[in-house]
Design a protein around this motif. Structure first.
Motif, short mmCIF file in Angstrom:
data_model
loop_
_atom_site.label_atom_id
_atom_site.label_comp_id
_atom_site.label_asym_id
_atom_site.label_seq_id
_atom_site.Cartn_x
_atom_site.Cartn_y
_atom_site.Cartn_z
N VAL A 53 0.84 -1.21 0.00
CA VAL A 53 0.00 0.00 0.00
C VAL A 53 0.87 1.25 0.00
O VAL A 53 0.63 2.20 -0.78
N ALA A 54 1.88 1.27 0.85
CA ALA A 54 2.75 2.45 0.92
C ALA A 54 3.46 2.70 -0.40
O ALA A 54 3.55 3.86 -0.87
N GLU A 55 3.93 1.64 -1.05
CA GLU A 55 4.67 1.80 -2.31
C GLU A 55 3.74 2.15 -3.47
O GLU A 55 4.09 2.99 -4.32
N LEU A 56 2.55 1.55 -3.53
CA LEU A 56 1.60 1.89 -4.60
C LEU A 56 1.17 3.36 -4.49
O LEU A 56 1.00 4.04 -5.50
N GLU A 57 1.02 3.83 -3.27
CA GLU A 57 0.61 5.24 -3.09
C GLU A 57 1.70 6.20 -3.54
O GLU A 57 1.41 7.36 -3.84
N GLN A 58 2.95 5.71 -3.63
CA GLN A 58 4.03 6.55 -4.13
C GLN A 58 4.01 6.68 -5.64
O GLN A 58 4.53 7.67 -6.19
N SER A 60 1.05 5.99 -7.66
CA SER A 60 -0.29 6.06 -8.24
C SER A 60 -1.26 6.66 -7.24
O SER A 60 -1.12 6.50 -6.03
N ASP A 61 -2.27 7.35 -7.78
CA ASP A 61 -3.32 7.87 -6.90
C ASP A 61 -4.61 7.06 -7.02
O ASP A 61 -5.67 7.48 -6.57
N PRO A 63 -7.34 4.09 -6.20
CA PRO A 63 -7.72 3.41 -4.96
C PRO A 63 -7.15 2.00 -4.92
O PRO A 63 -6.80 1.41 -5.95
N ILE A 64 -7.07 1.44 -3.71
CA ILE A 64 -6.49 0.12 -3.50
C ILE A 64 -7.49 -0.73 -2.72
O ILE A 64 -7.97 -0.32 -1.66
N TYR A 83 -8.51 0.57 -10.45
CA TYR A 83 -8.05 0.45 -9.06
C TYR A 83 -7.04 -0.70 -8.97
O TYR A 83 -6.95 -1.55 -9.86
N TRP A 84 -6.32 -0.71 -7.87
CA TRP A 84 -5.38 -1.78 -7.58
C TRP A 84 -6.08 -2.85 -6.75
O TRP A 84 -6.74 -2.52 -5.76
#
Length: 262
Positions: A53-58, A60-61, A63-64, A83-84
């Motif tokens: 989650v932390a890395e995807l938020e870096q 991409s914006d 939703p996960i 979405y992811w």
């Protein structure tokens, strides 16, 4: 070889980082908690989830939706077009048994269809990457080579993927409809779909419960490799007109029965 999409490279890097978190726990005694559905939840699930989650938020914006943060209201989820979809540790039972057949799974879903998927088996150091419309790849370590599903040929033994942790008597109905010899190939977690993607198996019928995060990433790999992932009717398991398996089209995140076929 380098992947033809920088986003896929980034997602593969994230999956491997999560895999490192898992392996740091795998070789020692670990705590096992209970989720509401009574399935085991380990420290490794949570460590991998937080990393992904932390890395995807870096990068991409979008939703996960992760197995470990699945309590997102349908009213919100149904507005998502892209979405992811994440299963930080698929095959928790395989993890606890220490047989190596567990995976990190990250998929990009676009309008109900997986378009990018990374499956990483950290104990085996094997990666699977699918970019629908561009190809699929697999390999150990840093080496990736193209993979493709292989249709059954007349006279060959049918290789059917089964599960180490689940088995359904309805599969016998499907096997009875196939002409020729059949061989069951046992495997855990989302690696079952990947066996069809690599040509090591012809079919994977799933006649037991799964959730969308269990399949999204490997579904993308299978599709990118030329396989189909379709809804399975136990009464007509080899229906050639079956609908494709889709995602985030209903409130429940449970999948219907499905068939992965080359």
């Amino acid at each position: 070889m380098a992947l033809p999409d920088p986003l896929a490279e980034q997602v593969l890097r994230i999956a491997k980082q999560a895999g490192d978190k898992i392996m740091a726990i795998y070789d020692r005694d670990f705590a096992i908690y209970e989720k509401q559905d009574t399935s085991p939840l380990t420290e490794a699930d949570l460590a991998a989830h937080e990393c992904i989650v932390a890395e995807l938020e870096q990068i991409s914006d979008l939703p996960i939706l992760s197995e470990e943060s699945a309590d997102i209201a349908w009213d919100e989820r149904k507005t998502w077009q892209r979405y992811w979809l994440v299963d930080p540790l698929d095959g928790t039972k395989e993890f606890i048994k220490k047989n190596g057949e567990f995976t990190v799974n990250i998929a990009l879903i676009d309008n109900g269809e997986p378009v990018l998927g990374v499956v990483y088996a950290p104990a085996k150091r094997i990666s699977y990457v699918g970019l629908v419309g561009k190809g699929a790849w697999s390999g150990e370590g840093e080496e990736l080579t193209p993979i493709s599903a292989q249709p059954h040929k007349a006279g060959d033994t049918w290789k059917i993927v089964g599960s180490r942790s689940h088995q359904s008597p309805e599969i016998q109905n499907l096997l009875a409809q196939l002409e020729g010899e059949t061989e069951l190939v046992a495997m855990g977690s989302s690696l079952k779909l990947c066996l069809v993607a690599t040509g090591e198996a012809h079919l994977y019928p799933r006649l037991g419960p799964t959730s969308e995060w269990d399949t999204g990433a490997a579904h993308a790999v299978a599709t990118a490799a030329g396989a189909k992932v379709t809804v399975l009717d136990p009464q007509n398991p080899l229906n050639s007109d079956a609908e494709n398996l889709t995602y985030n089209q209903k409130e429940s995140v449970l999948n219907p029965f499905f068939l992965v076929s080359a």
